[in-house]
Design an enzyme around this catalytic site. Structure first.
Site, PDB file in Angstrom:
ATOM      1  N   GLY A   2       0.821  -1.216   0.000  1.00  0.00           N
ATOM      2  CA  GLY A   2       0.000   0.000   0.000  1.00  0.00           C
ATOM      3  C   GLY A   2       0.848   1.257   0.000  1.00  0.00           C
ATOM      4  O   GLY A   2       1.084   1.860   1.051  1.00  0.00           O
TER       5      GLY A   2
ATOM      6  N   GLU B   2      12.211  -4.619  -5.707  1.00  0.00           N
ATOM      7  CA  GLU B   2      11.186  -4.733  -6.741  1.00  0.00           C
ATOM      8  C   GLU B   2      11.820  -4.713  -8.127  1.00  0.00           C
ATOM      9  O   GLU B   2      11.432  -5.464  -9.013  1.00  0.00           O
ATOM     10  CB  GLU B   2      10.186  -3.574  -6.611  1.00  0.00           C
ATOM     11  CG  GLU B   2       9.106  -3.622  -7.682  1.00  0.00           C
ATOM     12  CD  GLU B   2       7.907  -2.752  -7.339  1.00  0.00           C
ATOM     13  OE1 GLU B   2       8.022  -1.925  -6.427  1.00  0.00           O
ATOM     14  OE2 GLU B   2       6.871  -2.930  -7.992  1.00  0.00           O
TER      15      GLU B   2
END
Lengths: 393, 356
Positions: free
Chosen positions: A129, A246
């Site tokens: 989030g 990531e």
């Protein structure tokens, strides 16, 4: 430099191929295809559990946290083989490749023990989030607030582009804890249970027809003090560490490009051109373009292995991850674009040719999202320019 | 699967770059442009010989270092980066490979130690596209002997012999020397030849060696042109800021790096394949040569563009990199040649990992 597998790596590859041949059956695929969204997630949890039991998930993690103490290169070999076999989507990637590695560096010992084994074995599906409607590329400007409360913190705000939150158990959430600090210094990361009261999750319908990502509304969500990950007001370090991992996680996209090239050859071999009546692959201009794409697809695979060798074991990947992401996501788009070049020339009087739209249409549109997700191509160029090339801001 | 340099490769990479930078400063490159200047600098050749680099690929018992193509690539990358002049790629790479393939023991003994020591330079002419004529051939007029492929054999031809015409021509690249070479059938018949015949597979092998080596040279060229452009973008001020802070320039240079690093992966893989995966070497070399040519030409041209008006003056080196890349792109198979090769071998191209 030795680009052949050493005996251990070759064994791993062979074992995984044999395991996939046994477990990734036509029956399994058919069951997955037939399932609705919820059933598919349930199947993917089982799939992750099976992969983990066989030693093919989170392999580079320490044994104590559910890993196999393997080397990073072994994970790349696993990614490559899974891509080659068209393995089911890796919905646990956000936990295993992004949040888990961050937790190992920045979280408390009790958090590592609570969260990591479940991430690895399919028990805990994690989501992220970060982004908000008005804080996308400019993440530090986010406005979701976490204020001190009796029990810990009370969170209010809205998140977006949260992947698979509608099915996930946890969300690694970034919120503002000090509104007076400069934007990136007043943020804190929280591990939030997604079934907490006050959370509403709204899946968004995407242009590829899927509903992978969500809006999350947080309305007086109470979280305990010990849900803080890292330091209070130290959320930026958490976010940056995750972004580094990531980008490395994008290695998979390079392998997917390698796999996709083989698939384009199959497509070009099966589609008959309207004008020539012969398979597209026999048409010299299309062959030349396939060769050019094949060169870049091979480079995408090689980049994965070469860039991995540049990051020390246990280190956070640097800007070379952005290089890899930019190359492979742009290539992925170009290759899907080419699939439609072939289809444009196809003889659509053949029903088999018409049927191709179903698969390639969804994949084509999906490829367009990959230069946006996880940092847009434009942000990647800025990152490369400033962090790899040392150009001024 | 390990893409990292060995300790020895790391050492060669750094020390070759250091040596070559010291021996070939930018003013030395330009000094060789004078009409009466030698074709290449004797200091450089001596330095390369003393460091053992001329014999990188020459076996240990032939007076060389007995190393592999990855190590050789470190030297060529360094030479390309400083725009060095000299027949390294011809004599110490392609000719050495030709001798390893087709020379008998006596011929190897005659040539290999002499190449490694810098005493002799051998100029290979493998790529016969016209039936008898070879062009462009690098440094033919300064070679001690030409090694000419014809009729299934490699002939050792004296460049001063009757029937040999070496027509040096001004190519686009002022940093090196190229000629069109014609050897008459009488001259070929009179010449000695290497003991072994040379078949199509050997020719393909020599072309792969030449293509991968040229790509390594171009990698040095493109890397340096990219560095020059980045350095200028940090230093040049307009609108009160360094031009590298503008996204138009920043993103252009970022795209250069992406393309360059991709080509680097392809070049290293092609060099490795020459030793580690000979069956895959032709495809790997074709991948490296096409990818590298595209990138070197693009970066060369863009490096001029980033320098603006200064880039169009002779004062700035950027143009030399573009001009060098153009001639490299021509050597050992054009992009068209390698592209067609790959278009005929699409399934091999898709085969990127081999199970050991």
């Amino acid at each position: 430099m030795d680009l052949a597998d050493d005996p251990g790596q070759a064994r791993l590859r062979r074992d995984l191929r044999a395991w996939l041949a046994e477990h990734l059956t036509g029956e399994w695929r058919a069951g997955y295809q037939a399932g609705d969204e919820g059933q598919r997630i349930a199947l993917l949890r089982q799939w992750q559990r099976a992969l983990h039991q066989a030693g093919f998930a989170a392999r580079s993690w320490p044994g104590a946290y559910g890993g196999r103490d393997g080397r990073l290169i072994e994970e790349l070999i696993i990614f490559e083989e899974l891509a080659r076999a068209d393995a089911p989507p890796d919905v646990f990637r956000i936990g295993v490749r992004i949040i888990g590695p961050m937790l190992m560096q920045l979280a408390r010992e009790d958090q590592k023990a609570d969260f990591l084994p479940g991430m690895a074995n399919g028990d805990l599906l994690w989501s992220q989030g970060f982004s908000e409607p008005s804080a996308g590329s400019d993440l530090a400007s986010l406005t979701t607030r976490a204020d001190r409360s009796n029990r810990g913190f009370r969170i209010n705000g809205q998140k977006v582009w949260n992947t698979l939150g509608q099915h996930a158990d946890y969300c690694l959430l970034l919120a503002r804890t000090d509104p007076r600090a400069v934007p990136h210094k007043g943020l804190t990361a929280f591990a939030v249970k997604l079934n907490s009261p006050g959370i509403r999750i709204n899946p968004l319908r995407q242009i590829n027809g899927r509903r992978d990502f969500n809006e999350i509304f947080l309305d007086d969500v109470e979280v305990p003090e010990d849900s803080v990950v890292g330091e209070v007001n130290g959320g930026w370090a958490v976010a940056m560490t995750m972004l580094g991992f990531e980008r490395r996680g994008v290695a998979v996209m390079g392998f997917a490009c390698g796999r996709l090239f083989g698939r384009l050859l199959d497509l070009a071999g099966s589609v008959r051109l309207r004008e020539t009546g012969a398979p597209a692959i026999d048409h010299p201009p299309l062959r030349d373009r396939l060769a050019a794409l094949g060169v870049q697809a091979r480079i995408a695979v090689l980049n994965n292995y070469r860039f991995a060798a540049m990051v020390p074991e246990g280190g956070v990947p640097g800007p070379e991850g952005s290089i890899q992401k930019l190359h492979s996501t742009e290539l992925n788009k170009a290759m899907h674009d080419f699939a439609f070049e072939i289809m444009k020339g196809a003889d659509l009087n053949e029903s088999a040719a018409r049927d191709l739209f179903d698969f390639w249409g969804e994949e084509y549109v999906t490829s367009i999202g990959m230069t946006i997700a996880g940092g847009t191509a434009q942000i990647q160029r800025t990152t490369i320019g400033e962090r790899a090339l040392g150009l001024p801001r | 699967m390990d893409f990292s340099d060995t300790e020895e490769q790391r050492l060669i990479r750094t020390s070759a770059a250091e040596l070559v930078r010291r021996l070939v400063p930018p003013e030395r490159v330009r000094a060789l442009f004078a009409a009466d200047a030698p074709a290449y600098c004797p200091d450089l050749w001596r330095g390369l010989a003393e460091a053992g680099y001329l014999g990188t690929l020459v076996p240990g018992d032939g007076g060389g270092a007995g190393l592999g193509f990855v190590e050789m690539g470190c030297v060529l990358e360094a030479l390309g980066g400083v725009l060095a002049s000299g027949p390294y790629l011809s004599s110490s790479v392609v000719a050495v490979e030709a001798l390893r393939l087709a020379a008998d023991e006596e011929q190897q003994g005659q040539w290999l130690p002499a190449i490694a020591s810098g005493e002799k330079v051998l100029c290979p002419m493998i790529d016969d596209q016209t039936g008898g004529g070879f062009a462009p051939v690098a440094y033919a007029h300064t070679a001690d002997a030409l090694l000419v492929a014809s009729g299934g054999h490699l002939h050792i031809v004296d460049p001063t012999a009757v029937g040999v015409a070496i027509d040096e021509f001004p190519s686009l690249d002022p940093t090196r020397h190229f000629a069109a070479v014609a050897v008459s059938s009488a001259a070929l018949a009179a010449a000695a030849r290497l003991a072994g015949p040379i078949d199509a597979a050997m020719t393909a092998r020599l072309m792969a060696v030449g293509a991968a080596a040229t790509a390594a040279e171009m990698l040095g060229v493109a890397s340096r042109a990219h560095e020059l452009a980045c350095a200028y973008a940090k230093e040049r001020q307009q609108f009160g800021k360094p031009i590298g802070s503008f996204q138009a320039i920043k993103h252009l240079l970022a795209d250069q790096r992406v393309a360059l690093e991709g080509a680097r992966s392809a070049v290293y893989a092609a060099l490795w394949a020459l030793d580690g995966d000979p069956a895959g070497a032709t495809v790997a070399a074709a991948v490296a040569k096409t990818a590298m040519s595209e990138v070197a030409l693009r970066i060369g041209a863009e490096a001029i563009q980033v320098h603006g008006g200064m880039g169009f003056t002779d004062e700035v080196d950027a143009h030399l990199y573009l001009k060098r890349a153009q001639m490299d792109a021509m050597a050992y198979g054009t992009s068209d040649h390698h592209g067609r090769l790959l278009a005929e071998r699409l399934r091999d191209l898709a085969q990127w990992t081999r199970l050991t």
